[in-house]
Design an enzyme around this catalytic site. Sequence first.
Site, PDB file in Angstrom:
ATOM      1  N   GLU A 112     -12.975  -1.686   2.876  1.00 64.10           N
ATOM      2  CA  GLU A 112     -11.799  -1.594   2.021  1.00 64.10           C
ATOM      3  C   GLU A 112     -11.015  -0.319   2.328  1.00 64.10           C
ATOM      4  OE1 GLU A 112     -10.924  -1.599  -2.770  1.00 64.10           O
ATOM      5  OE2 GLU A 112     -12.424  -0.202  -1.976  1.00 64.10           O
ATOM      6  N   GLU A 172     -11.002  -4.923 -11.239  1.00 63.67           N
ATOM      7  CA  GLU A 172     -11.467  -3.535 -11.101  1.00 63.67           C
ATOM      8  C   GLU A 172     -10.416  -2.601 -11.699  1.00 63.67           C
ATOM      9  OE1 GLU A 172     -13.573  -0.754  -7.700  1.00 63.67           O
ATOM     10  OE2 GLU A 172     -11.646  -1.666  -7.256  1.00 63.67           O
TER      11      GLU A 172
END
Length: 264
Positions: free
Chosen positions: A144, A242
Site C-alpha cells: 500500500e 479504515e
Amino acid sequence: MALQIAANLTTMFPERGPLFNRYAAAKAAGFKAVEVSLPYSETTQRLAAELARMGLNRFLLIQIQVTSRGEMGCACIPGKEATFKDSLDKSISYAKALDVPMIHIMVGKFDKNHTEEEHARTLEKNLRYAANLLNQEGIVGLIEPKNSITFPGYFLSDFDTAVGLIFKIDSPNLRLLLDIFHLQFISGNITRNIERLMPYTAHVQVSQPPNRSEPLSPGELDFSYIFQKLKAEGYKGFIGAEYVPSTKKTEESLEWIKICGLTF
C-alpha cells in the site's frame, strides 16, 4: 449486488477500548467481516474463539508484524532481511490460524544510512521472497502506498512504484491495497486512477480526506460516486472502513453505508 463493508477495528470503535470489545460492537452494529492491523497481542486461540463466539465469519486482513512501537515494517531496509522473514513467518501463522486471506506487507521508512537504490533493491528482493512463500500458503500479500504528509518517511509513497513492483514480480500473491484516502493525497484524479489501478487491486479501503473520517463526513471526495465507480470497474471484494469516526460513538457514523447503497 451491493458492495460489502468490513469494519477496521484498529480505527473504528475506539470508544470501546480493547480489541474484543470492538469485535462485540462491530457484531452488534451488523458487520459480518472485520480487518485488524496488528492482532499479535492476543493469541490465535483466543482470537479464533472470540470470532466464532460472536459469529464474525470473515477476518479479511492483518498487517505484517512489527517489532517496535511506531515501526512501519522493514521490507525495504537493508540489513533487516532476517527480521522481515521472521515477521512474515509470524504473520503467516496468524493468518493460517484465523483463516485470513490477505496480509498487508508494510515496507518501512527510509533509512538515512542507505541510498534509495539500496532500499529499492532490498524491497524487491523481500517482496519476491514473500510472494513465493505466500503462494505456498494460499495467502495474498498486499502493498500500500502511503502519502508523505500523514506518513512522512514511508518508503513506498507512490502508486507507480507499487504497480511497477507488482508487474515486475508478476505473482498472483502480490497485489495492491488501494486506499482511497492515500490515493487522493498522492495522485488525485480519482476516476482515472481507479480505472488504471483496479487490475492490480485485491483490496480497497476508504476514509474521507483530509481528516480520515467516515466517507460522507465533510471533506474532499464524493464517496457515493466513488462506490459506484468501484462497482462499475468490477470490484467485488469487501471495502475496508479504515476511518476514525467524527462522532463520539462509532455507531453514529455508520449512516453512510445505507445512504450509499452498501451492505454489511
